[in-house]
Motif scaffolding. Structure first.
Motif, mmCIF file in Angstrom:
data_model
loop_
_atom_site.group_PDB
_atom_site.id
_atom_site.type_symbol
_atom_site.label_atom_id
_atom_site.label_comp_id
_atom_site.label_asym_id
_atom_site.label_seq_id
_atom_site.Cartn_x
_atom_site.Cartn_y
_atom_site.Cartn_z
ATOM 1 N N GLY A 1 0.840 -1.188 0.000
ATOM 2 C CA GLY A 1 0.000 0.000 0.000
ATOM 3 C C GLY A 1 0.873 1.234 0.000
ATOM 4 N N ALA A 2 0.240 2.403 -0.076
ATOM 5 C CA ALA A 2 0.977 3.669 -0.125
ATOM 6 C C ALA A 2 0.199 4.734 0.632
ATOM 7 C CB ALA A 2 1.215 4.095 -1.573
ATOM 8 N N PHE A 3 0.921 5.762 1.082
ATOM 9 C CA PHE A 3 0.285 6.850 1.808
ATOM 10 C C PHE A 3 1.168 8.090 1.736
ATOM 11 C CE2 PHE A 3 3.139 4.765 4.731
ATOM 12 C CZ PHE A 3 3.679 5.788 5.500
ATOM 13 N N PHE A 4 0.567 9.253 1.981
ATOM 14 C CA PHE A 4 1.308 10.507 2.048
ATOM 15 C C PHE A 4 1.511 10.860 3.511
ATOM 16 C CE2 PHE A 4 1.549 15.207 2.102
ATOM 17 C CZ PHE A 4 2.666 15.363 1.282
ATOM 18 N N ASN A 5 2.761 11.009 3.897
ATOM 19 C CA ASN A 5 3.066 11.248 5.311
ATOM 20 C C ASN A 5 3.035 12.740 5.631
ATOM 21 O OD1 ASN A 5 3.835 10.827 7.992
ATOM 22 N ND2 ASN A 5 6.004 11.075 7.497
ATOM 23 N N ASN A 6 1.908 13.182 6.106
ATOM 24 C CA ASN A 6 1.785 14.545 6.643
ATOM 25 C C ASN A 6 1.138 14.480 8.023
ATOM 26 O OD1 ASN A 6 -0.775 13.813 5.908
ATOM 27 N ND2 ASN A 6 -1.275 15.711 4.824
ATOM 28 N N CYS A 7 1.493 13.427 8.767
ATOM 29 C CA CYS A 7 0.834 13.128 10.030
ATOM 30 C C CYS A 7 1.480 13.814 11.232
ATOM 31 C CB CYS A 7 0.811 11.614 10.261
ATOM 32 S SG CYS A 7 0.015 10.681 8.937
ATOM 33 N N GLY A 8 2.593 14.494 11.016
ATOM 34 C CA GLY A 8 3.251 15.131 12.153
ATOM 35 C C GLY A 8 3.806 14.113 13.129
ATOM 36 N N ASP A 9 3.680 14.406 14.418
ATOM 37 C CA ASP A 9 4.266 13.551 15.454
ATOM 38 C C ASP A 9 3.287 12.560 16.067
ATOM 39 O OD1 ASP A 9 6.640 14.869 15.115
ATOM 40 O OD2 ASP A 9 6.320 16.268 16.767
ATOM 41 N N ASP A 10 2.057 12.524 15.577
ATOM 42 C CA ASP A 10 1.028 11.765 16.279
ATOM 43 C C ASP A 10 0.632 10.459 15.611
ATOM 44 O OD1 ASP A 10 0.879 13.854 18.109
ATOM 45 O OD2 ASP A 10 -0.613 14.915 16.905
ATOM 46 N N GLY A 11 0.953 10.285 14.345
ATOM 47 C CA GLY A 11 0.407 9.154 13.613
ATOM 48 C C GLY A 11 1.248 7.893 13.716
ATOM 49 N N SER A 12 0.674 6.807 13.226
ATOM 50 C CA SER A 12 1.385 5.536 13.122
ATOM 51 C C SER A 12 0.863 4.786 11.905
ATOM 52 C CB SER A 12 1.196 4.683 14.383
ATOM 53 O OG SER A 12 -0.169 4.341 14.557
ATOM 54 N N VAL A 13 1.711 3.920 11.376
ATOM 55 C CA VAL A 13 1.349 3.075 10.240
ATOM 56 C C VAL A 13 1.351 1.633 10.711
ATOM 57 C CG1 VAL A 13 1.855 2.452 7.848
ATOM 58 C CG2 VAL A 13 2.514 4.706 8.708
ATOM 59 N N GLU A 14 0.232 0.962 10.554
ATOM 60 C CA GLU A 14 0.129 -0.454 10.878
ATOM 61 C C GLU A 14 0.041 -1.245 9.582
ATOM 62 O OE1 GLU A 14 -3.157 -1.125 13.461
ATOM 63 O OE2 GLU A 14 -2.636 0.518 14.825
ATOM 64 N N PHE A 15 0.705 -2.380 9.534
ATOM 65 C CA PHE A 15 0.667 -3.207 8.328
ATOM 66 C C PHE A 15 0.642 -4.671 8.741
ATOM 67 C CE2 PHE A 15 4.551 -0.706 8.896
ATOM 68 C CZ PHE A 15 5.389 -1.643 9.488
ATOM 69 N N SER A 16 -0.010 -5.468 7.916
ATOM 70 C CA SER A 16 -0.134 -6.885 8.252
ATOM 71 C C SER A 16 -0.230 -7.725 6.990
ATOM 72 C CB SER A 16 -1.371 -7.129 9.138
ATOM 73 O OG SER A 16 -2.557 -6.730 8.479
ATOM 74 N N VAL A 17 0.131 -8.989 7.136
ATOM 75 C CA VAL A 17 0.002 -9.999 6.087
ATOM 76 C C VAL A 17 -0.770 -11.154 6.706
ATOM 77 C CG1 VAL A 17 1.224 -11.542 4.500
ATOM 78 C CG2 VAL A 17 2.230 -9.312 5.101
ATOM 79 N N TRP A 18 -1.859 -11.551 6.058
ATOM 80 C CA TRP A 18 -2.677 -12.586 6.669
ATOM 81 C C TRP A 18 -3.343 -13.466 5.611
ATOM 82 C CZ3 TRP A 18 -7.626 -11.941 4.901
ATOM 83 C CH2 TRP A 18 -8.001 -10.649 4.514
ATOM 84 N N GLU A 19 -3.655 -14.681 6.014
ATOM 85 C CA GLU A 19 -4.398 -15.635 5.196
ATOM 86 C C GLU A 19 -4.941 -16.690 6.138
ATOM 87 O OE1 GLU A 19 -5.992 -18.507 2.871
ATOM 88 O OE2 GLU A 19 -4.192 -19.036 3.978
ATOM 89 N N ALA A 20 -6.245 -16.891 6.120
ATOM 90 C CA ALA A 20 -6.877 -17.737 7.133
ATOM 91 C C ALA A 20 -7.694 -18.867 6.529
ATOM 92 C CB ALA A 20 -7.763 -16.883 8.050
ATOM 93 N N HIS A 21 -7.360 -19.292 5.328
ATOM 94 C CA HIS A 21 -8.064 -20.414 4.720
ATOM 95 C C HIS A 21 -7.409 -21.706 5.198
ATOM 96 C CE1 HIS A 21 -10.044 -22.970 1.809
ATOM 97 N NE2 HIS A 21 -10.760 -21.938 1.391
#
Length: 297
Positions: free
Chosen positions: A255-275
């Motif tokens: 995925g992609a995003f524009f980082n203008n979050c200042g000092d407060d934000g966080s990025v969470e990422f995951s890889v999953w498959e549950a079959h």
């Protein structure tokens, strides 16, 4: 009459420092006088992140790195990812802009289930680190080398396996791995992409041809959520999301995003498959990388 005989060196330093590392290298080829200005610490410190000292201080090579000139520091961080936070993360600079690139190694991710060799094991991939790391003497760089150095190297350098350990999937019925990073340590006002860096064993790999996996990116400050369903098998990857990195590893954009979050934000990422109808094995994880979107994309 050369401009160096008209303007004081302080003015030339300021002018060059307002350009880019690539422009500074080109300026150094104009004349000997320009070279002495373009190589000054005052110029190259402007191209380094403002917190580069604190970042480097978290690596095992901090004392030797901080003793170098600023240009040498820049190019070292450009060519050589440094390990930080006890070797669980790496840091380096993007090729032209000097913006920050981070990779969270497998040890920095939460991988479930873990703790039993029946599911995941930690291993060292010696085949990715047999070669010596490239070394460069930038003070002796010729004009031709300086001209070619930026166009030739098109990625965040991966000449070797950067982490001492990687995670190898032995056998699970479902995948679940995740990580988080604070946006304040990234370069601000920058388009970032998140990449899952992995490889599949040549033998005894199952469960990735039949099913897709979910790649999830969530930036809390801007409310962005992105989910992609992709195949990790290069032979089944019809949209061609998977890219060879040139170091024996593969990567796929999560995925992609524009980082203008200042000092407060966080990025969470995951890889999953549950079959659970398909057992999965043979996946090897180096980590998850965040780098500017325009870098080697």
């Amino acid at each position: 009459m050369e401009i160096t005989s008209i303007l004081p060196e302080e003015c030339l330093c300021l002018i060059i420092s307002l350009t880019s590392p690539e422009d500074a290298c080109r300026s150094a080829m104009i004349s000997h006088a320009f070279r002495s200005v373009a190589n000054r610490d005052e110029v190259w410190e402007k191209f380094l992140p403002s917190d580069y000292r604190s970042i480097i201080s978290g690596s095992s090579s901090s004392s030797s790195l901080l003793s170098l000139g600023k240009k040498d520091v820049y190019f070292h961080l450009y060519f050589h990812p440094i390990l930080i936070q006890n070797g669980t993360k790496s840091f380096q600079l993007e090729k032209k802009s000097g913006k920050k690139c981070y990779m969270m190694g497998a040890r920095a991710l939460s991988i479930i289930p873990e703790g039993t060799p029946a599911h995941w094991i930690w291993t060292s991939l010696q085949e990715s680190s047999d070669g010596e790391k490239p070394t460069f003497d930038f003070k002796r760089m010729t004009k031709r080398m300086a001209l070619l150095i930026f166009p030739l190297f098109t990625s965040c350098f991966d000449f070797f396996n950067r982490f001492p350990e990687t995670a190898e999937l032995k056998q699970v019925w479902w995948l679940n791995m995740r990580g988080v990073i604070e946006t304040k340590i990234l370069s601000s006002d920058t388009n970032y992409a998140v990449y899952f860096v992995f490889k599949l064993r040549k033998e005894h790999t199952t469960g990735f041809t039949q099913r897709t996996v979910g790649l999830h990116v969530h930036v809390d400050k801007i409310g962005l959520r992105e989910v992609r369903m992709v195949s990790l098998d290069p032979l089944r990857d019809e949209p061609r999301y998977i890219r060879e990195r040139g170091d024996g590893w593969m990567e796929i954009e999560m995925g992609a995003f524009f980082n203008n979050c200042g000092d407060d934000g966080s990025v969470e990422f995951s890889v999953w498959e549950a079959h659970t109808n398909y057992v999965k094995q043979g996946l090897i994880i180096e980590g998850i990388e965040l780098r500017p979107k325009d870098s080697a994309s």
